[in-house]
Motif scaffolding. Structure first.
Motif, PDB file in Angstrom:
ATOM      1  N   VAL A   2      10.637 -33.671  -1.998  1.00 46.69           N
ATOM      2  CA  VAL A   2       9.597 -34.497  -1.405  1.00 46.69           C
ATOM      3  C   VAL A   2      10.213 -35.255  -0.249  1.00 46.69           C
ATOM      4  CG1 VAL A   2       8.051 -36.450  -1.790  1.00 46.69           C
ATOM      5  CG2 VAL A   2       8.410 -34.774  -3.598  1.00 46.69           C
ATOM      6  N   ARG A   4       9.594 -38.412   1.875  1.00 43.29           N
ATOM      7  CA  ARG A   4       8.818 -39.654   1.945  1.00 43.29           C
ATOM      8  C   ARG A   4       9.027 -40.281   3.315  1.00 43.29           C
ATOM      9  NH1 ARG A   4      10.822 -42.244  -3.651  1.00 43.29           N
ATOM     10  NH2 ARG A   4       9.684 -40.866  -5.047  1.00 43.29           N
ATOM     11  N   ILE A   5       7.936 -40.554   3.990  1.00 42.54           N
ATOM     12  CA  ILE A   5       8.000 -41.159   5.319  1.00 42.54           C
ATOM     13  C   ILE A   5       7.322 -42.512   5.244  1.00 42.54           C
ATOM     14  CG2 ILE A   5       7.376 -40.914   7.742  1.00 42.54           C
ATOM     15  CD1 ILE A   5       7.165 -37.864   7.184  1.00 42.54           C
ATOM     16  N   ARG A   6       8.082 -43.558   5.502  1.00 41.06           N
ATOM     17  CA  ARG A   6       7.558 -44.927   5.496  1.00 41.06           C
ATOM     18  C   ARG A   6       8.090 -45.635   6.727  1.00 41.06           C
ATOM     19  NH1 ARG A   6       9.442 -45.697  -0.466  1.00 41.06           N
ATOM     20  NH2 ARG A   6       7.806 -44.576  -1.529  1.00 41.06           N
ATOM     21  N   VAL A  10      12.943 -42.193   6.489  1.00 38.59           N
ATOM     22  CA  VAL A  10      12.635 -40.901   5.887  1.00 38.59           C
ATOM     23  C   VAL A  10      13.591 -40.703   4.721  1.00 38.59           C
ATOM     24  CG1 VAL A  10      12.580 -38.406   6.232  1.00 38.59           C
ATOM     25  CG2 VAL A  10      11.849 -39.935   8.073  1.00 38.59           C
ATOM     26  N   GLU A  11      13.040 -40.300   3.581  1.00 36.62           N
ATOM     27  CA  GLU A  11      13.837 -40.109   2.377  1.00 36.62           C
ATOM     28  C   GLU A  11      13.476 -38.759   1.768  1.00 36.62           C
ATOM     29  OE1 GLU A  11      14.653 -42.525  -1.782  1.00 36.62           O
ATOM     30  OE2 GLU A  11      12.808 -42.889  -0.668  1.00 36.62           O
ATOM     31  N   TYR A  21       0.577 -35.561  -4.058  1.00 40.46           N
ATOM     32  CA  TYR A  21       1.140 -35.598  -2.715  1.00 40.46           C
ATOM     33  C   TYR A  21       0.039 -35.603  -1.666  1.00 40.46           C
ATOM     34  CZ  TYR A  21       5.135 -34.124  -5.465  1.00 40.46           C
ATOM     35  OH  TYR A  21       6.108 -34.058  -6.409  1.00 40.46           O
ATOM     36  N   ASN A  22       0.309 -36.245  -0.529  1.00 40.83           N
ATOM     37  CA  ASN A  22      -0.646 -36.243   0.587  1.00 40.83           C
ATOM     38  C   ASN A  22      -0.747 -34.852   1.201  1.00 40.83           C
ATOM     39  OD1 ASN A  22      -0.794 -38.938   0.109  1.00 40.83           O
ATOM     40  ND2 ASN A  22       0.292 -39.563   1.941  1.00 40.83           N
ATOM     41  N   SER A  24       1.150 -30.853   0.917  1.00 40.11           N
ATOM     42  CA  SER A  24       2.071 -29.997   0.183  1.00 40.11           C
ATOM     43  C   SER A  24       2.320 -28.726   0.973  1.00 40.11           C
ATOM     44  CB  SER A  24       1.492 -29.655  -1.190  1.00 40.11           C
ATOM     45  OG  SER A  24       2.352 -28.783  -1.871  1.00 40.11           O
ATOM     46  N   TYR A  53       4.023 -33.120  11.018  1.00 43.05           N
ATOM     47  CA  TYR A  53       5.213 -33.732  10.419  1.00 43.05           C
ATOM     48  C   TYR A  53       6.444 -32.867  10.644  1.00 43.05           C
ATOM     49  CZ  TYR A  53       1.799 -36.695   8.144  1.00 43.05           C
ATOM     50  OH  TYR A  53       0.779 -37.566   7.917  1.00 43.05           O
TER      51      TYR A  53
END
Length: 71
Positions: A2, A4-6, A10-11, A21-22, A24, A53
């Motif tokens: 996964v 994760r973008i915040r 980015v993780e 998930y938003n 996939s 993305y």
């Protein structure tokens, strides 16, 4: 996995079957390597969802050279 973008962070973490998930994207190992080495254009035939993305995370590059490469 996964991504994760915040905000500006980015993780990459292990995916979970119970998570929602938003977006996939299903990638095999070859597609993942192509993203890393060649950028998002290698997956342009994928669905439009998520491509924006991929453009940011895996920009198009002409080639990758590592310090250990010898020719």
């Amino acid at each position: 996995m996964v991504i994760r973008i915040r905000e500006e962070e980015v993780e990459v973490v292990r995916g979970s079957a119970s998570a929602v998930y938003n977006i996939s994207l299903q990638l095999n190992e070859a597609q993942w390597i192509m993203l890393l080495l060649n950028g998002y254009r290698t997956l342009e035939d994928q669905s439009a969802e998520g491509i924006q993305y991929l453009r940011v995370l895996f920009p198009e590059i002409s080639s990758v050279f590592w310090n250990a490469d010898n020719f």
